[in-house]
Design a protein around this motif. Sequence first.
Motif, PDB file in Angstrom:
ATOM      1  N   ASN A 451       5.582   6.168   2.576  1.00 12.41           N
ATOM      2  CA  ASN A 451       4.896   4.906   2.322  1.00 12.41           C
ATOM      3  C   ASN A 451       4.378   4.954   0.888  1.00 12.41           C
ATOM      4  OD1 ASN A 451       5.205   4.389   5.088  1.00 12.41           O
ATOM      5  ND2 ASN A 451       3.194   5.245   5.558  1.00 12.41           N
ATOM      6  N   THR A 452       4.558   3.884   0.150  1.00 10.44           N
ATOM      7  CA  THR A 452       4.053   3.866  -1.216  1.00 10.44           C
ATOM      8  C   THR A 452       3.630   2.452  -1.577  1.00 10.44           C
ATOM      9  OG1 THR A 452       4.533   4.557  -3.494  1.00 10.44           O
ATOM     10  CG2 THR A 452       6.316   3.480  -2.305  1.00 10.44           C
ATOM     11  N   GLY A 453       3.209   2.299  -2.823  1.00 15.65           N
ATOM     12  CA  GLY A 453       2.668   1.015  -3.274  1.00 15.65           C
ATOM     13  C   GLY A 453       1.206   1.124  -3.606  1.00 15.65           C
ATOM     14  N   LEU A 471       8.165   2.135   3.609  1.00 15.33           N
ATOM     15  CA  LEU A 471       7.268   0.987   3.469  1.00 15.33           C
ATOM     16  C   LEU A 471       6.701   0.958   2.050  1.00 15.33           C
ATOM     17  CD1 LEU A 471       5.590  -1.382   4.595  1.00 15.33           C
ATOM     18  CD2 LEU A 471       3.864   0.292   5.310  1.00 15.33           C
ATOM     19  N   TYR A 472       7.155  -0.036   1.287  1.00 15.38           N
ATOM     20  CA  TYR A 472       6.540  -0.284  -0.017  1.00 15.38           C
ATOM     21  C   TYR A 472       5.605  -1.468   0.148  1.00 15.38           C
ATOM     22  CZ  TYR A 472       5.743  -1.591  -4.842  1.00 15.38           C
ATOM     23  OH  TYR A 472       5.124  -1.903  -6.036  1.00 15.38           O
ATOM     24  N   ARG A 473       4.312  -1.219  -0.069  1.00 15.45           N
ATOM     25  CA  ARG A 473       3.298  -2.256   0.133  1.00 15.45           C
ATOM     26  C   ARG A 473       3.203  -3.113  -1.128  1.00 15.45           C
ATOM     27  NH1 ARG A 473       0.860   2.633   2.094  1.00 15.45           N
ATOM     28  NH2 ARG A 473       0.411   2.574   4.329  1.00 15.45           N
ATOM     29  N   SER A 474       3.883  -4.229  -1.146  1.00 15.52           N
ATOM     30  CA  SER A 474       3.923  -5.040  -2.367  1.00 15.52           C
ATOM     31  C   SER A 474       2.624  -5.779  -2.635  1.00 15.52           C
ATOM     32  CB  SER A 474       5.079  -6.059  -2.282  1.00 15.52           C
ATOM     33  OG  SER A 474       4.806  -7.051  -1.303  1.00 15.52           O
ATOM     34  N   GLU A 475       1.703  -5.809  -1.639  1.00 13.80           N
ATOM     35  CA  GLU A 475       0.459  -6.564  -1.846  1.00 13.80           C
ATOM     36  C   GLU A 475      -0.517  -5.843  -2.765  1.00 13.80           C
ATOM     37  OE1 GLU A 475       0.068  -4.170   1.921  1.00 13.80           O
ATOM     38  OE2 GLU A 475       1.523  -5.584   1.085  1.00 13.80           O
ATOM     39  N   ILE A 476      -0.345  -4.529  -2.943  1.00 15.81           N
ATOM     40  CA  ILE A 476      -1.311  -3.787  -3.748  1.00 15.81           C
ATOM     41  C   ILE A 476      -1.383  -4.318  -5.180  1.00 15.81           C
ATOM     42  CG2 ILE A 476      -2.017  -1.518  -4.560  1.00 15.81           C
ATOM     43  CD1 ILE A 476      -2.315  -1.978  -1.530  1.00 15.81           C
ATOM     44  N   PRO A 477      -0.253  -4.545  -5.865  1.00 18.04           N
ATOM     45  CA  PRO A 477      -0.346  -5.149  -7.211  1.00 18.04           C
ATOM     46  C   PRO A 477      -1.054  -6.507  -7.200  1.00 18.04           C
ATOM     47  CG  PRO A 477       1.852  -4.270  -6.829  1.00 18.04           C
ATOM     48  CD  PRO A 477       1.137  -4.197  -5.524  1.00 18.04           C
ATOM     49  N   ASN A 507      12.479   0.214   1.447  1.00 15.81           N
ATOM     50  CA  ASN A 507      12.114  -0.957   2.242  1.00 15.81           C
ATOM     51  C   ASN A 507      10.912  -1.628   1.602  1.00 15.81           C
ATOM     52  OD1 ASN A 507      14.073  -0.438   4.252  1.00 15.81           O
ATOM     53  ND2 ASN A 507      12.721   1.054   5.209  1.00 15.81           N
ATOM     54  N   MET A 508      11.120  -2.744   0.936  1.00 19.06           N
ATOM     55  CA  MET A 508      10.032  -3.458   0.268  1.00 19.06           C
ATOM     56  C   MET A 508       9.490  -4.551   1.183  1.00 19.06           C
ATOM     57  SD  MET A 508      10.833  -3.783  -3.784  1.00 19.06           S
ATOM     58  CE  MET A 508      10.467  -2.353  -4.816  1.00 19.06           C
ATOM     59  N   ARG A 509       8.251  -4.401   1.568  1.00 20.90           N
ATOM     60  CA  ARG A 509       7.608  -5.403   2.417  1.00 20.90           C
ATOM     61  C   ARG A 509       7.100  -6.547   1.557  1.00 20.90           C
ATOM     62  NH1 ARG A 509       2.594  -3.462   5.943  1.00 20.90           N
ATOM     63  NH2 ARG A 509       1.550  -3.531   3.921  1.00 20.90           N
ATOM     64  N   THR A 510       7.396  -7.759   1.964  1.00 21.09           N
ATOM     65  CA  THR A 510       6.889  -8.910   1.229  1.00 21.09           C
ATOM     66  C   THR A 510       5.377  -9.013   1.422  1.00 21.09           C
ATOM     67  OG1 THR A 510       7.417 -10.365   3.099  1.00 21.09           O
ATOM     68  CG2 THR A 510       9.060 -10.191   1.325  1.00 21.09           C
ATOM     69  N   LEU A 511       4.759  -9.854   0.617  1.00 15.92           N
ATOM     70  CA  LEU A 511       3.303  -9.941   0.537  1.00 15.92           C
ATOM     71  C   LEU A 511       2.659 -10.019   1.920  1.00 15.92           C
ATOM     72  CD1 LEU A 511       0.884 -10.199  -1.373  1.00 15.92           C
ATOM     73  CD2 LEU A 511       1.223 -12.670  -1.352  1.00 15.92           C
ATOM     74  N   ASP A 512       1.739  -9.082   2.174  1.00 19.05           N
ATOM     75  CA  ASP A 512       1.043  -9.022   3.464  1.00 19.05           C
ATOM     76  C   ASP A 512      -0.454  -9.026   3.204  1.00 19.05           C
ATOM     77  OD1 ASP A 512       0.387  -8.778   6.114  1.00 19.05           O
ATOM     78  OD2 ASP A 512       0.738  -6.613   6.204  1.00 19.05           O
ATOM     79  N   ASP A 516      -8.005  -7.812   6.801  1.00 17.95           N
ATOM     80  CA  ASP A 516      -8.986  -7.156   5.930  1.00 17.95           C
ATOM     81  C   ASP A 516      -8.425  -6.907   4.536  1.00 17.95           C
ATOM     82  OD1 ASP A 516      -7.150  -5.289   6.680  1.00 17.95           O
ATOM     83  OD2 ASP A 516      -8.588  -3.693   7.087  1.00 17.95           O
ATOM     84  N   LYS A 517      -7.266  -7.513   4.226  1.00 19.31           N
ATOM     85  CA  LYS A 517      -6.678  -7.376   2.890  1.00 19.31           C
ATOM     86  C   LYS A 517      -6.773  -8.725   2.178  1.00 19.31           C
ATOM     87  CE  LYS A 517      -2.942  -5.703   4.766  1.00 19.31           C
ATOM     88  NZ  LYS A 517      -1.578  -5.215   4.973  1.00 19.31           N
TER      89      LYS A 517
END
Length: 767
Positions: A451-453, A471-477, A507-512, A516-517
């Motif tokens: 998992n990264t991002g 899991l790439y968490r794209s919401e972090i940026p 695997n790039m997850r779209t904005l989530d 609590d985010k």
Amino acid sequence: MQQPSLSALTSIVEQIARTGDPRTVMSNIVQRLRDLMKVDVCSLYLCTPDFQHLILAATEGLSPQSVGKAKLKLDEGLVGHIAASLSTLNLGDAPADDRFVFIPETHEMPYHRFLGVPLLHLRKLIGVLVIQGREREPFPQEAEAFLITVASQLAGTLSQLQSKGGWYEKRTARGSYRRFPGLKGAPGLGMGKLWLVRPHLSLEQVRAACTSAPDAEKKAISEAIAAVSDELESGSGHLGQHLPGDLHALFSVYQMMLQSPELSQQIQTHIDAGDNAPWALKQTITDMAEQFRQADDPYLKARAEDICNIGQRILNQLLSRERPSMETPDEALILAGELISIADLAEYPLHQIHGIICTQGSTLSHTAILANALGIPAVMGVEQFEPEHHKGATLIADGHRAECVLNPPAALLAEYRRMIDDEQRFMQGLERLRDQPAVTTDGFTVSLLTNTGLLADATPGLQRGAEGVGLYRSEIPFMIHDSFPTEQEQYKLYRKVLQAYAPRPVNMRTLDIGGDKQLPYFDISETNPYLGWRGIRFSLDNAQLLISQIRAMLRADMDNGNLRLLVPMISRVDEIQSFRRYVEKAVEALNREGQAVRMPKIGMMIEVPSAMLLLPRLAPYIDFVSIGSNDLTQYLLAVDRNNPRVSSLFDHLHPAVLVALEQIQQQCDTLGLPVSLCGEMASDPAAVLLLIAMGYNCLSLSAYNIPRVKLLIRSLSRQALMSLLEQTRQCSSEAEVRALLAPVLEQVGWGKDKRPHLPEEDANGAQ
């Protein structure tokens, strides 16, 4: 005796909420209750922090000298009986009762009638509340009902005092040794200097404070209001015509409120009266919100929440501007505070952060997930600890035992240093497994993805042997940016990640966002955010953002060919249908523009139970499945993992979760869909045993935990685990499941509160 009103009870609770000192809080309780109920005595007994005794913590009517001295065991005397039985006791002649124990220093012999109720908070005994009188008859039923109601209202507040122990013993002196228990956040041991992270105050938490520099306070509030106005303008303008009408109107309402002369004038009036800016702001916002609430018009009533949101935004700006510039010392640090965010961690060099201590939060809060991802020991929910009183002290974060150790003596310090050195050598020993497969002793192979991002640097996964990004968490940026990032900004970021891992899959997850985010520049206020506007729902309602993100990802994939799109929070078939159409249109549009992008594989996350039940109908529109174990557990059990009142009920080894995971695996096999699992469950050794038995051959976890889980998998036989899985199907609770798995973990050297041992064959580098 006259029955007090519920409004009087509300008054007590509100007054106590405004009081800071523990002894003053308790004194207020007994004084107000004695006056309200017109009784001779009102006393408060609290459990000692070790829950071995009850101490008289405050009284009105008994001897003041007995406070802090009168002490009973949990089953001793009338008060002890109430504590042991957790039941109310109402007597007409207490001294005549066989259970009565006379404590001479209290001087309570003249009082005969006795009514006591237990104080319970989250199924835990906090103490006992007692009233007494000279009459020789029980208290009326109305008094009993009122005291029970009072106890239920006050138990939460008193729980915080009871756990901290400040009412019972002197605050831990600076330099003294003490241990503070908490909740497991992330495993490991860290030692360093306690470094206080700024508190994230809510408007409700602001307390009265004066200023000797009113001009500076006025300037600060003006700059904060202007900054919030710029934030709103930036957020609204960036979305432009694609912003939904109701949100566009909300931005306009917020701007009107900010520019209101009444807002600035009232704040400045309070500052002129001697209040500092945050306290002046709170009073003004409270007054204005109340005016809106009193309005007859429903629209105006609804604006009360808006003015509170505006006030919170202004406060955030004030706090960020007030914070003094502090140069971080060049030494090992243990960061301590209420909750420590991604933005907080970004302010410190990562190599200096040796541990995290949070006085709030739970095992699966995002702070804990973040710490796990970074390999930083973390302890959450350390309620008794007050880090602001121990700045600069030596602190140990023990993530294995879920405790922090303040100012350890020399011998203990040396022992912790030895354990930390051992752990570092152990992790270095695992490096030899980096290029080895995660395969069981009987040949079942598991792909371990990362998992990264969370970090700009995506390479830690590669350094620890990740076979790709699950899991790439794209919401972090989006979360650490000051506005929605542009397509080009996203392209540059995504390209770095895809390039670093090519040809391995990403695997790039779209904005989530939502739940609590939250985005700092796009406020979403909802009564129940976890069931609201989050994940794919938000993205589909903001199509411009979704299209920009898809285009950026497709463009970033052109020279790499390893992109896989992952869609969060799917709960309906039409959601994945709509998403697929957007991807297909983006591919066509980019190809027309001369950019040779390809159609990537599309997967969905199973987090919502409806997605699990609709899997056969969703299958035609997806190429793979990823299970988000954190959210799936949360929704299956109806437990908010960040809510301390119920977080103890959150466990991904709950039998219902295990049943769901078996069903998903079997359905995916039938439908020919590859399936992986991500979330904290993939790092839990007990869960890994069962996942392998179920047939899960792809797990996604934090880079730091990959070597540990690989070692575990290489130590086990899947065939043996399958019989263990059969036994867990008979378990009624997660506790039974864990008890069943514990001996197996012990056999491979992964016992409770222990790090695993490196087996001899792996230590020698042999297969």
